[in-house]
Design an enzyme around this catalytic site. Structure first.
Site, PDB file in Angstrom:
ATOM      1  N   LYS A  44      61.075  -2.509  26.743  1.00  0.00           N
ATOM      2  CA  LYS A  44      61.205  -1.325  25.904  1.00  0.00           C
ATOM      3  C   LYS A  44      62.660  -0.933  25.691  1.00  0.00           C
ATOM      4  CE  LYS A  44      57.189   0.567  28.246  1.00  0.00           C
ATOM      5  NZ  LYS A  44      56.831   1.601  29.259  1.00  0.00           N
ATOM      6  N   GLY A  45      63.553  -1.417  26.545  1.00  0.00           N
ATOM      7  CA  GLY A  45      64.912  -0.881  26.597  1.00  0.00           C
ATOM      8  C   GLY A  45      65.745  -1.014  25.335  1.00  0.00           C
ATOM      9  N   ASP A 101      69.056  -4.678  25.895  1.00  0.00           N
ATOM     10  CA  ASP A 101      69.846  -3.555  26.404  1.00  0.00           C
ATOM     11  C   ASP A 101      70.865  -4.028  27.441  1.00  0.00           C
ATOM     12  OD1 ASP A 101      67.888  -4.242  28.265  1.00  0.00           O
ATOM     13  OD2 ASP A 101      67.060  -2.226  28.458  1.00  0.00           O
ATOM     14  N   ASP A 104      71.415  -8.590  33.377  1.00  0.00           N
ATOM     15  CA  ASP A 104      71.763  -8.286  34.766  1.00  0.00           C
ATOM     16  C   ASP A 104      71.806  -9.625  35.531  1.00  0.00           C
ATOM     17  OD1 ASP A 104      72.078  -6.713  37.099  1.00  0.00           O
ATOM     18  OD2 ASP A 104      69.933  -6.440  37.342  1.00  0.00           O
ATOM     19  N   LYS A 132      76.244  -7.145  33.238  1.00  0.00           N
ATOM     20  CA  LYS A 132      76.703  -6.899  34.617  1.00  0.00           C
ATOM     21  C   LYS A 132      77.017  -8.237  35.272  1.00  0.00           C
ATOM     22  CE  LYS A 132      73.553  -3.308  36.037  1.00  0.00           C
ATOM     23  NZ  LYS A 132      72.521  -3.003  37.038  1.00  0.00           N
ATOM     24  N   PHE A 153      73.527   0.841  38.816  1.00  0.00           N
ATOM     25  CA  PHE A 153      72.267   0.970  38.088  1.00  0.00           C
ATOM     26  C   PHE A 153      72.423   2.052  37.031  1.00  0.00           C
ATOM     27  CE2 PHE A 153      67.958   2.071  37.059  1.00  0.00           C
ATOM     28  CZ  PHE A 153      67.379   0.808  36.953  1.00  0.00           C
TER      29      PHE A 153
END
Ligand code: IMP
Ligand code: MG
Length: 176
Positions: A44-45, A101, A104, A132, A153
């Site tokens: 969803k991000g 989005d 990571d 990141k 985070f």
């Protein structure tokens, strides 16, 4: 915004995000002129980023969505990636740009790339708002990166903690 005032530190303001999105949109406009662009948002991000980004791309394009879930409700990756919804149309022969989005560990992106490759797109590239690098487990080539951020985070502008905070207009860190 008042209900969020306590316990949130802003990392990237709405203005900084906007400027970066405009820049990315201009680059993509140059790179995809004459191609058959389909922007695939990873739910969803992706939703605020995708909505803002496509409005900065001055080309005819399509939009589609993939749903994936890798986190559960925690802040550590489970390493298990699961499709929660699929594309509405085939992407064979199209120039696919995945819009994420955040990248990571890279686990989600590896899974998405290997899955989308089997569908025969003409080209496949990635645009992520955040990266990141400290957390990389799988190296994936990222074609467009908005911001490289430290190992914190983050929430807001689509990113959640336990499904909350996606509606923040900025990107922040819980705590101070
Ligand atoms: P990866 O598979 O570890 O690269 O993580 C990908 C997904 O984990 C992202 O698409 C996000 O949904 C989630 N994620 C990773 N880091 C963060 C964060 O700092 N805040 C919120 N969600 C995150
Ligand atoms: Mg995501």
């Amino acid at each position: 915004m008042s209900q969020y005032d306590q316990g949130l530190t802003v990392m990237l303001t709405a203005e900084q995000i906007h400027r970066k999105v405009v820049e990315l949109g201009q680059q993509i406009t140059r790179d995809y002129a004459g191609k058959d662009l389909v922007c695939i948002g990873v739910l969803k991000g992706c939703f605020p980023f995708l909505a803002d980004l496509v409005r900065e791309i001055e080309l005819p394009l399509r939009v589609d969505f993939l749903g994936v879930s890798s986190y559960g409700d925690r802040t550590k990756s489970s390493g298990v990636v699961r499709f929660t919804s699929d594309l509405s149309k085939p992407v064979e022969g199209l120039d696919v740009l995945i819009v994420e989005d955040i990248v990571d560990t890279g686990l989600t992106m590896r899974y998405l790339l290997s899955n989308l490759k089997t569908r025969g797109p003409r080209s496949l590239a990635i645009c992520t708002l955040l990266h990141k690098p400290d957390r990389t487990m799988i190296e994936v080539e990222l074609d467009y990166i908005g911001f490289t951020i430290p190992d914190r985070f983050v929430i807001g502008y689509g990113l959640d903690y336990a499904e909350i905070y996606r509606n923040l207009p900025f990107i922040g860190v819980l705590g101070s």
